[in-house]
Every structure is written in C-alpha cells, then in structure tokens.
Design an enzyme around this catalytic site. Structure first.
Site, PDB file in Angstrom:
ATOM      1  N   ARG A   1      13.157   6.524   5.681  1.00 35.08           N
ATOM      2  CA  ARG A   1      12.570   5.346   5.030  1.00 35.08           C
ATOM      3  C   ARG A   1      11.579   4.661   5.963  1.00 35.08           C
ATOM      4  O   ARG A   1      10.537   4.159   5.542  1.00 35.08           O
ATOM      5  CB  ARG A   1      13.677   4.361   4.588  1.00 35.08           C
ATOM      6  N   TYR A  50      -5.903  -6.487 -13.267  1.00 34.87           N
ATOM      7  CA  TYR A  50      -5.015  -5.450 -13.799  1.00 34.87           C
ATOM      8  C   TYR A  50      -3.737  -6.144 -14.312  1.00 34.87           C
ATOM      9  O   TYR A  50      -3.209  -7.034 -13.652  1.00 34.87           O
ATOM     10  CB  TYR A  50      -4.700  -4.455 -12.676  1.00 34.87           C
ATOM     11  N   ASP A  59      -8.372  -4.558  -4.685  1.00 31.40           N
ATOM     12  CA  ASP A  59      -7.764  -3.404  -5.349  1.00 31.40           C
ATOM     13  C   ASP A  59      -8.894  -2.403  -5.583  1.00 31.40           C
ATOM     14  O   ASP A  59      -9.741  -2.599  -6.451  1.00 31.40           O
ATOM     15  CB  ASP A  59      -7.125  -3.857  -6.668  1.00 31.40           C
ATOM     16  N   LYS A  62      -3.854   7.121  -9.404  1.00 31.06           N
ATOM     17  CA  LYS A  62      -5.106   7.320 -10.126  1.00 31.06           C
ATOM     18  C   LYS A  62      -5.988   8.328  -9.379  1.00 31.06           C
ATOM     19  O   LYS A  62      -5.581   9.456  -9.234  1.00 31.06           O
ATOM     20  CB  LYS A  62      -5.785   5.970 -10.345  1.00 31.06           C
TER      21      LYS A  62
END
Ligand SMILES: *Cc1c(COP(=O)(O)O)cnc(C)c1O
Length: 402
Positions: A69, A122, A194, A219
């Site tokens: 992690r 968004y 972003d 994306k």
C-alpha cells in the site's frame, strides 16, 4: 524509509542507461521515464510486481519498498513516468480520479477554508465538494473562471484552492490557466488543474503556473477503457509529502496490474492523441455542415469562445466534441441510440468512439444545479477508428432524426 520520509522526493529521472545530459522529448519519456530495463533479466517491459511485502536485510534496511500500500515497484514506475510527462517533481498514483481529487483536497483544505470550482466542473468534483467536503465545514462556490479580469474579486478571502478544468466537460469551455494562476496566487490560493481532457501531451498546466495537476487516468492516459485510475503531479516537496501521507494513510491505491495498464497506455499517448485530434477535426467539419446540428462546441473552431485560449495553451484541440441537436432534446436522445460505430456509453478518452446524452447520463445528477446541462447537447468522445467511418456513422444517425 518511504520515498518521501527523507524529504528528498525522487528524481523524475529517465532511464539510468541514458547519458546524464540527454534531454528526452515527450514521446521518449512516455516510453522510458521510470521504466529502465529490468537489471536482473534485461526485460524491456516493467514487470507487474505483485509482492505485497518486501524483505529487509536489517530492521529498516531495504531496497525502497516495505509494504504494497505504501509503495510498489510497478506503481513507482508509473508515478515517475507521469511526473516526467507533466514536468513535475512528484507523481502519485491512485485507485481512481476521484481518489486522487479527494487526496488533493484533503491535503489542501480544512473546515473554514473556501474551495472555488468552475461553474461547469466535472460532476464527480461537484459532488465531492458539495456533498462530501461541505458537510465537514469546507466552504465552496462555483465561479466562471473564463473572466479572469474580475477573478481575484470573485475569490473569497479564505479561498485556499481554485479548481480548474480545461477544456471542460461537456461544453469544452477553455480557461486561461496562467491568468487564473495569477489571480489565485494573489489571493494566496493554490491552483489545481484537472488535466484529464487535454492530457500532458496537449497541455502542461504546471509550466503555465498551476500548482497541482490531477488526472483520471481511466480516460486518455489508460486509453483503452480497461482500467480505472487516478494521478496527482506537483513540484512542491512538502505538499507532495502530505498527499503521499494521505495516499498511504487512506489507502486508495491502484493495484500493480492497474499501474501496468496505465503505463502501457501512456506509451502510445502521443500517437493516440494526434489521431484523436485529427478524427475530431473530420467529425467537426461534417457536423458544422449538417442541418440537424444547431451548434458545434469544439475549441478548434474559430467561433468557439475558448479558441484563442486553447490555441495559446494547448498543442492541439483534443478528441472531445459536443453539439446541440437542432431538434432539441427529443432529437438528441433519438440520435445517440442510432449510431453503430459510436457506442452509446459514458466515459471518454479511449480508442473506441463513444456518444452520450449528458443531461440524462453523465450529468443527470447535476439537473437542477448550477451545473445542469442543456438537454439538446450530445457529447462525443472521438476515437481512433477510420475517420470516414466515424463521419458516415454520425451522418446516418443525424439524417435519421432530421
Ligand atoms: C472521469 C473524470 C474524473 C473522475 O475520474 P474517475 O477515474 O472516474 O474516478 C475526473 N475528472 C474528469 C474531467 C473526468 O472526466
């Protein structure tokens, strides 16, 4: 010692096999940054390193990894690569774009601080700020960031973060990153961009004055609709350490396989983006000439309000195109079900072309909010299939509803 505990960060350096003076270009870094050949086997592809724990030779003495992690070799390769592409000193990979946004906002704002988001943020960003952060006492407002002359005045005194998206989703509004950064910095606020729609190939926010870049690597970075991921890139060492602390403490980290998929996607980012842009241009030319289309929204059009800004800060205009159906909502809803090559689906930024109706799909939760979308709007994520096939497919769908 994890990579940030010594405060040194890591060098977003390139393949150690390269000469120290070598200044590789974008495409070279996309393929090699953070990904030297495996020193033991010579493998030219970064291994998917599945280990969750790493052996120590003595207490606290290890090769840079302790627990999966906290950090892992495949994730580190991805983090170094994306940092290099954005021109930042630190890259951090997350399990999704939203996890990346959450870590950035947690690191930057506390109750009583103010976050400014764009009026067409968004939907997930809007939801995170208005439904998750606001109940904890974080203030927020939605501001039109395309009017930078008045911007400093429209930022409340306690603004800590100005959140920028450019081009935006789904209207493809373009925001002048350098102008917003100047206004925000005057207010003592930081600017987060972003960069999901543009990708670092088309736009480099840190070089334009932004402080932090976030991505949904689901994306264009991944690019093949087969992995959900997020990333953060920045240069400030202290802030990077804070976000890395949250990355480990909260634990929204990507799996080694997910990191591999994003790394693999990034290798072809430049050539894919060139083709996305080229195909978008062909689609836009057809839409502009079709009587079933009232208005085309694409930053590459001289008539688009963000054209000049986009021309200044982007290499090219991207693969996202929106348009208003002349027949209004009914025509828009009918037409998105009539394409054959364009798949009716949410998401964007992959090799296959997608079509959707934002008001009823991706932006349905924004209905009755300041972010509501015109119901006549259709959004396209133009893929990299044969341009003529995409044009013909859209034309037959438009003909059928016109
Ligand atoms: C998809 C998207 C996000 C959220 O990313 P996930 O990977 O879905 O969590 C954030 N910003 C933009 C612009 C997006 O398109």
């Amino acid at each position: 010692m994890t990579k940030y505990e010594d405060g040194a960060g890591f060098d977003p350096a390139f393949d150690p096999g390269f000469d120290p003076g070598f200044d590789p270009g974008f495409e070279t870094r996309a393929i090699h940054a953070g990904q030297p050949a495996d020193p033991r086997t010579g493998a030219v592809v970064t291994p998917i390193s599945l280990a969750t724990t790493f052996q120590q030779s003595a207490v606290g003495e290890h090769a840079g990894f302790e627990y999966g992690r906290t950090g892992s070799p495949t994730r580190q390769a991805l983090e170094e690569c994306i940092a290099s592409l954005e021109g930042g000193a630190h890259g951090l990979a997350f399990a999704s774009g939203m996890a990346a946004e959450d870590a950035v906002l947690r690191a930057l704002v506390a109750p009583g601080d103010h976050v400014v988001i764009p009026t067409d943020a968004y939907g997930g960003t809007y939801r995170l700020v208005s439904q998750v952060l606001a109940p904890t006492g974080v203030e927020w407002s939605a501001v039109d960031l395309t009017a930078p002359n008045d911007l400093t005045r429209s930022l409340p005194e306690n603004t800590r973060v100005v959140w920028v998206e450019t081009p935006t989703n789904p209207t493809l509004t373009c925001v002048d990153i350098a102008a917003v950064a100047a206004a925000a910095h005057e207010r003592g606020a930081l600017v987060v961009v972003d960069n999901t729609f543009a990708t670092p190939y088309l736009q480099q926010p840190l070089a334009l004055g932004a402080d932090v870049v976030v991505h949904s690597s689901t994306k264009y970075l991944g690019g093949h609709s087969d992995v959900v991921g997020g990333a953060v890139v920045l240069t400030d060492d202290d802030l990077a350490a804070k976000i890395a602390y949250l990355q480990n403490a909260v634990g929204a980290v990507p799996s080694p396989f997910d990191c591999y998929l994003v790394l693999r996607g990034i290798k072809t980012l430049a050539v894919r983006m060139d083709r996305h842009c080229e195909n978008a241009r062909a689609v836009v030319a057809m839409l502009e000439a079709h009587s079933g289309v009232a208005n085309v929204l694409y930053p590459g059009l001289a008539t688009h309000p963000g054209h000049e800004v986009a021309q200044r800060q982007m290499r090219d205009f991207g693969g996202m195109v929106s348009f208003m159906a002349a027949g209004g909502e009914a025509a828009a809803v009918a037409l998105v079900a009539k394409t054959r090559v364009f798949a009716l689906a949410e998401s964007l930024g992959a090799v296959e072309s997608l079509i959707e109706h934002p008001a009823r799909m991706t932006h349905a939760s924004a209905a009755d909010s300041p972010l509501a979308v015109d119901p006549a709007l259709v959004r396209l994520s133009v893929g990299i299939e044969t341009a003529a096939d995409l044009v013909a497919d859209l034309r037959q769908a438009l003909d059928a509803v016109t």
